[in-house]
Design a protein around this motif. Structure first.
Motif, PDB file in Angstrom:
ATOM      1  N   PHE A 240       1.133  -1.157  -0.202  1.00  0.00           N
ATOM      2  CA  PHE A 240      -0.433   0.141   0.067  1.00  0.00           C
ATOM      3  C   PHE A 240       0.678   1.604   0.015  1.00  0.00           C
TER       4      PHE A 240
ATOM      5  N   LEU B 188      -1.324   3.205   3.469  1.00  0.00           N
ATOM      6  CA  LEU B 188      -2.930   2.543   3.722  1.00  0.00           C
ATOM      7  C   LEU B 188      -3.690   2.700   4.500  1.00  0.00           C
TER       8      LEU B 188
ATOM      9  N   SER C  70       1.467  -1.467   9.857  1.00  0.00           N
ATOM     10  CA  SER C  70       1.556  -0.353   9.197  1.00  0.00           C
ATOM     11  C   SER C  70      -0.702  -0.038   9.495  1.00  0.00           C
TER      12      SER C  70
END
Ligand code: NAP
Length: 255
Positions: free
Chosen positions: A52, A58, A84
């Motif tokens: 991501f 993300l 994350s």
């Protein structure tokens, strides 16, 4: 109202959970894979592949896709993506569930030496001559200077970075059987097995084989994971039930 869930995967449990959730109408699941292996076992339902872009990426993806809940069912050693998820969910207020299989525990007849991390393994190899290294391909560069030992290395895909100077490669993926693992250890006259404490049944057969043959195991402990999860569960059934609670609360909140 249909909830949208991101299921961070790459594990058997994540695939099992995706299979349980795929037929449901009240939740739409997007499974996510890192894209590390060339021919991944794909979960049921919608799948996206690739990173991501860290916690920030993300966060943007989750808010852009209007995700209502994240389930982190990644491998216990996949600390980057879990960090994350904790950060992006904490920042956005999106509920995070953690599905993580329990670690293996030594039992009667096991001869385990625990080490804190992959980097600590070379110093712990001692006088072992023939070592079965089953830690995935990412940790292999740590053994590039280990020229006193011969290694049988098993990975899913061929290594791309530095490898031990004296080694034989076996490309294979679980599930493995005790008979198969016992034969592998015997044929290659293995006197030490090195593994991460992944847990779960898919790759546990090597531990039973070691027990039977009296081969010691260097067991790499799990890294600590930062988590802001509302719940941490160890089974697919518990994860599905906790997801139900989150979805119900969301309905109650009018979210
Ligand atoms: P990691 O160190 O946590 O991941 C490194 C980067 O890969 C992450 O920062 C993320 O990139 C991306 N990534 C990892 N998992 C992802 C996912 N499910 N979906 C989208 N992007 C993902 O993890 P790793 O140890 O390299 O493991 C990679 C994957 O293999 C994980 O999904 C894990 O479940 C699976 N796996 C790992 C092991 C192991 O021993 N580590 C064993 C079996 C399976 P961005 O920062 O760009 O988002």
């Amino acid at each position: 109202m249909t909830s949208r869930a991101l299921l961070l995967g790459g594990t058997a449990e994540a695939r099992d959970l995706a299979a349980v959730l795929a037929p449901r109408r009240d939740v739409e699941v997007i499974s996510s894979l890192a894209g590390r292996v060339s021919d991944p076992a794909l979960p049921a339902g919608t799948v996206r592949i690739g990173g991501f872009g860290g916690a920030e990426g993300l966060y943007r993806w989750l808010t852009g896709e209007r995700i209502d809940v994240v389930i982190d069912a990644t491998h216990p050693f996949a600390t980057g993506i879990s960090a994350s998820a904790a950060s992006a969910c904490g920042r956005s207020g999106i509920p995070l569930l953690r599905l993580c299989r329990p670690p293996w525990l030594p039992g009667p007849g096991d001869d385990w030496i625990q080490v804190p991390a992959v980097a600590d393994v070379p110093a712990a190899l001692g006088e072992a001559g023939r070592v079965f290294l089953t830690i995935g391909r990412q940790g292999l560069p740590v053994f590039a200077g280990c020229d006193r030992h011969w290694f049988l290395v098993r990975t899913v895909d061929p290594p791309v970075d530095a490898v031990p100077p004296r080694m034989q490669l076996v490309l294979d993926r679980g599930p493995f059987t005790v008979e198969g693992e016992t034969a592998l250890l015997r044929t290659n006259r293995i006197d030490l097995v090195v593994t991460k404490n992944s847990g779960g049944p898919m790759t546990a057969a090597k531990l039973a084989a070691c027990r039977q043959l009296g081969v010691p195991v260097l067991m790499i402990a799990r890294p600590p994971t930062a988590t802001s999860a509302v719940a941490e569960v160890s089974t697919v059934a518990e994860a599905a039930s906790r997801l139900d609670r989150v979805i119900t609360m969301r309905g109650t909140d009018g979210g």
